[in-house]
Design an enzyme around this catalytic site. Structure first.
Site, mmCIF file in Angstrom:
data_model
loop_
_atom_site.group_PDB
_atom_site.id
_atom_site.type_symbol
_atom_site.label_atom_id
_atom_site.label_comp_id
_atom_site.label_asym_id
_atom_site.label_seq_id
_atom_site.Cartn_x
_atom_site.Cartn_y
_atom_site.Cartn_z
ATOM 1 N N SER A 1 0.852 -1.183 0.000
ATOM 2 C CA SER A 1 0.000 0.000 0.000
ATOM 3 C C SER A 1 0.884 1.227 0.000
ATOM 4 O O SER A 1 2.059 1.163 0.393
ATOM 5 C CB SER A 1 -0.890 0.004 1.252
ATOM 6 N N TYR B 1 -2.805 -0.406 10.517
ATOM 7 C CA TYR B 1 -2.819 -0.771 9.097
ATOM 8 C C TYR B 1 -1.488 -0.401 8.447
ATOM 9 O O TYR B 1 -0.909 -1.180 7.681
ATOM 10 C CB TYR B 1 -3.974 -0.053 8.396
#
Length: 255
Positions: free
Chosen positions: A146, A159
């Site tokens: 990501s 996250y």
């Protein structure tokens, strides 16, 4: 006109978490480039419905329902896929989740769930598939990282931690398994229109901020990740190993 470097004909790809969103788009894209695709999810109804949609478009699709956070289930599923459908040539570790709340209030159970879903599953599936690829001397593993592998935002620190771990585990896998003919890389998406980002997509203030913050000036569309996956899964990337390819409209390199 054909492009043999990017041709996936005859190769089988397993894509975890591919009943919707990015995984679904990658399943469609790899199939369009000749791959036979095994899609995966925990929700059998949704995953089979996705498979039917892709088959209606002419894709060669199989389904494997298993929980990527269950190491034993993963091992059994990989055995069954190879026995029932044939060898896995490309693995895309796509399954993941998000949970947003201030770090000081972050629930412990959600921390554990994030770790299991976003990083432990990648190890479980990656190791199980690598054990099949290593004796064959070939294979491609693509991990979904990501933009949060390099950047942080308020409310998603755990996250961010998992995606940083994905990037580093990709480097470790690439280092350990290159000698066996495997190539392991990662794709780091920026902000894409997916069910995972639905709350942000519906937030007009955030979308306005994102458009100004991203050089390209908009959200990404999931189909725009297909080229990166085809490249990393193909012979065109035969000397690309341990790399994290950012597909983010330039947000990670621009102030």
């Amino acid at each position: 006109m054909s492009f043999p470097l990017f041709d996936l004909t005859g190769r089988r790809a397993l894509i975890t978490g591919s009943g919707q969103g990015i995984g679904y788009a990658l399943a469609r894209g790899l199939a369009q480039h000749g791959a036979k695709v095994v899609i995966n999810g925990r929700n059998a109804e949704r995953t089979h419905a996705a498979a039917d949609e892709l088959r209606a478009e002419g894709a060669d699709i199989a389904v494997s329902i298993f929980d990527v956070t269950d190491a034993s289930a993963v091992s059994n599923a990989i055995d069954e896929i190879e026995q029932d459908h044939g060898q896995i040539d490309i693995l895309i570790n796509n399954a993941g989740m998000q949970f947003r709340t201030p770090l000081e209030d972050f629930p412990l159970d959600q921390w554990e769930k994030l770790m299991q879903t976003n990083i432990s599953s990648l190890f479980y599936v990656g190791q199980a598939v690598a054990k099949k690829m290593i004796p064959r001397g070939a294979g491609r593993i693509i991990n979904m990282a990501s933009v949060q592998s390099a950047l942080a935002r308020p409310g998603i620190a755990p996250y961010t931690a998992t995606k940083g771990a994905v990037r580093n585990l990709t480097s470790g896998m690439a280092t350990d398994w290159a000698k066996y003919g495997l190539r392991v890389n990662a794709i780091a998406p920026g902000y894409f229109k997916t069910p995972l980002n639905e709350a942000l997509i519906n937030d007009a203030e955030f979308s306005e901020w994102l458009a100004k913050r991203t050089p390209v000036g908009r959200w990404g569309n999931v189909d725009e990740l297909v080229g990166a996956a085809v490249f990393l899964g193909s012979d065109a990337a035969s000397f690309v190993n341990g790399h994290t390819l950012f597909v983010d409209g330039g947000i990670s390199i621009s102030l």
